[in-house]
Design a protein around this motif. Structure first.
Motif: not given
Length: 89
Positions: A46-52
């Motif tokens: 979730i943290v790494q895909t924020d913005g996607q």
């Protein structure tokens, strides 16, 4: 989320978790489907895909049904506090 609650979640980082409420930002794209994964890995995703993806309604369910799911604010707080340590064995 206070520090004792975050520590409790950290201790449960290996429990199976399910991600829901993630919406695709692309026109005509299907919303992603997530299968069970360890809680720490779900938080990292979730943290790494924020913005996607649209994460405004994200929820990570884990533990028994009485355990409230984690929302995006809690996920970010946990990642800020523990980071990659959430993935440790």
């Amino acid at each position: 989320m206070d520090k004792p609650a975050m520590a409790s979640v950290f201790r449960m980082r290996h429990l199976p978790a399910t991600i829901s409420g993630v919406r695709s930002l692309g026109r005509g794209q299907a919303d992603p489907i997530f299968h069970s994964r360890p809680l720490g890995e779900a938080i990292r995703f979730i943290v790494q895909t924020d913005g996607q993806y649209d994460l405004s309604a994200v929820a990570i369910s884990y533990g028994d049904r009485a355990t409230p799911p984690l929302g995006s604010r809690e996920v970010r707080a946990l990642w800020q506090e523990y980071g990659e340590r959430l993935l440790e064995v």
